[in-house]
Write an enzyme that holds these catalytic residues in place. Structure first.
Site, short mmCIF file in Angstrom:
data_model
loop_
_atom_site.label_atom_id
_atom_site.label_comp_id
_atom_site.label_asym_id
_atom_site.label_seq_id
_atom_site.Cartn_x
_atom_site.Cartn_y
_atom_site.Cartn_z
N ASN A 103 26.63 48.72 34.08
CA ASN A 103 27.28 48.77 35.39
C ASN A 103 27.39 50.21 35.88
OD1 ASN A 103 27.51 46.08 35.00
ND2 ASN A 103 29.68 46.09 34.50
N HIS A 120 22.75 52.87 33.28
CA HIS A 120 22.09 52.82 34.60
C HIS A 120 22.71 53.77 35.61
CE1 HIS A 120 20.43 48.49 33.68
NE2 HIS A 120 19.80 49.44 33.02
N THR A 188 26.19 39.76 30.95
CA THR A 188 24.87 40.25 31.36
C THR A 188 23.85 39.13 31.22
OG1 THR A 188 23.05 41.81 30.95
CG2 THR A 188 24.53 41.37 29.08
N SER A 189 22.90 39.09 32.16
CA SER A 189 21.87 38.06 32.12
C SER A 189 20.85 38.35 31.02
CB SER A 189 21.16 37.97 33.49
OG SER A 189 20.62 39.22 33.82
P1 OAD Z 1 23.06 39.94 36.41
O1 OAD Z 1 23.50 39.65 37.81
O2 OAD Z 1 21.62 39.86 36.10
O3 OAD Z 1 23.82 38.94 35.41
C1 OAD Z 1 25.21 38.75 35.50
C2 OAD Z 1 25.60 37.84 34.35
O4 OAD Z 1 27.00 37.74 34.33
C3 OAD Z 1 25.05 36.40 34.46
O5 OAD Z 1 24.47 36.03 33.22
C4 OAD Z 1 26.30 35.58 34.76
O6 OAD Z 1 26.23 34.27 34.19
C5 OAD Z 1 27.37 36.39 34.10
N1 OAD Z 1 28.71 36.27 34.68
C6 OAD Z 1 29.08 36.15 35.97
N2 OAD Z 1 30.39 36.14 36.12
C7 OAD Z 1 30.91 36.25 34.87
C8 OAD Z 1 32.23 36.33 34.33
N3 OAD Z 1 33.30 36.29 35.13
N4 OAD Z 1 32.36 36.44 33.01
C9 OAD Z 1 31.29 36.48 32.18
N5 OAD Z 1 30.03 36.43 32.62
C10 OAD Z 1 29.84 36.32 33.95
O7 OAD Z 1 23.67 41.37 36.02
P2 OAD Z 1 23.24 42.34 34.84
O8 OAD Z 1 22.88 41.58 33.62
O9 OAD Z 1 24.29 43.38 34.74
O10 OAD Z 1 20.16 47.30 37.20
O11 OAD Z 1 21.93 42.98 35.44
C11 OAD Z 1 21.28 43.99 34.73
C12 OAD Z 1 20.73 45.03 35.67
O12 OAD Z 1 19.94 44.41 36.67
C13 OAD Z 1 21.80 45.77 36.47
O13 OAD Z 1 22.36 46.85 35.77
C14 OAD Z 1 21.02 46.25 37.65
C15 OAD Z 1 20.22 45.01 37.97
O14 OAD Z 1 19.02 45.21 38.63
C16 OAD Z 1 20.00 48.40 37.93
O15 OAD Z 1 20.56 48.55 39.00
C17 OAD Z 1 19.12 49.41 37.30
#
Ligand code: OAD
Length: 243
Positions: A103, A120, A188-189
């Protein structure tokens, strides 16, 4: 209160080194949009190639600057949630605790977490787009400001698609992953590399792998424990069970 398997509680009670990787889901309950969720995710509404690549910035610095200014405003208005705060509490339990985040919102630090490994970057910082390094952010006129050293545009100090992660942060994250006894992947996804590789490295080095997420991810099948639900509820409950 969610139920936690005794083997997970035992692993967390006996561990000295714990690493946590967070993603946008940990800030979702603070009102900060995630990236990949249908309807609400940023990448469902905006095209990453128009906003989060060096090419996009070169083609239209104002558009990219405006989008990040809007996101900076969202983050400034948001507050850390119980999930962020529980990680501050968890850190106090371990002599070796590392918090790694994808984040850019700084909410972990605002909750009180220290020495956060930011993979990031951070949306509150700016740097020269031609590589002079960090700079002060003066967002007064709403236009991308020039670098005080070379005059090129300043840009957000975040990692864009096609760019490398900050090497020191990546090295620290890798070390934390391979040294920990328990690794938690939270909100995280698990789709964006190299961050998504960290839980795999941890498990390969012998750690107990725990996933905290509302949904299934590619990591789910590899996790030793899957805690399904919002991080803002699961993490405080877990901390309470350990106390
Ligand atoms: P994503 O939007 O890809 O994934 C968010 C994850 O959080 C999903 O798996 C949801 O199911 C989960 N989620 C949502 N709400 C939640 C909650 N209240 N409790 C627990 N889980 C929850 O976001 P990131 O995995 O962070 O990169 O994405 C990775 C990177 O992709 C980011 O850092 C960004 C993006 O492009 C850059 O900007 C370089």
């Amino acid at each position: 209160m969610p139920e936690f398997p005794p083997s997970l509680l035992n692993a967390l009670r006996s561990a000295r080194r714990v690493a946590v990787l967070t993603g946008a889901g940990v800030s979702a309950e603070s009102g900060v949009p995630t990236f990949r969720e249908a309807q609400t995710g940023l990448w469902a509404r905006y095209a990453p190639e128009e906003l989060a690549t060096p090419e996009a910035f070169r083609a239209n610095p104002q558009r990219v600057w405006d989008w990040y200014a809007w996101r900076r405003g969202l983050v400034a208005a948001a507050r850390p949630n119980p999930g962020h705060r529980a990680l501050v509490g968890l850190a106090k339990r371990y002599s070796g605790f590392r918090l790694i985040t994808q984040n850019v919102d700084g909410l972990h630090q605002r909750a009180g977490s220290r020495k956060v490994i930011e993979l990031h970057g951070n949306i509150a910082r700016v740097k020269c787009s031609e590589g002079c390094g960090p700079a002060e952010c003066h967002d007064g006129a709403g236009r991308p400001p020039p670098c005080p050293r070379c005059g090129a545009w300043l840009r957000p100090d975040v990692v864009w698609f096609g760019e490398s992660l900050p090497p020191a942060a990546l090295a620290a994250a890798h070390q934390a992953a391979v040294e920990c006894q328990v690794f938690l992947s939270v909100g995280t996804s698990a789709l964006v590399y190299p961050a998504a590789d960290l839980p795999i490295q941890a498990k390969g080095a012998g750690a107990v792998l725990v996933e905290v997420n509302r949904e299934e991810t590619p990591l789910t099948a590899r996790a030793d424990h899957v805690l399904r639900g919002p991080a803002g509820e699961i993490l405080p409950a877990l901390l309470e069970r350990l106390s």
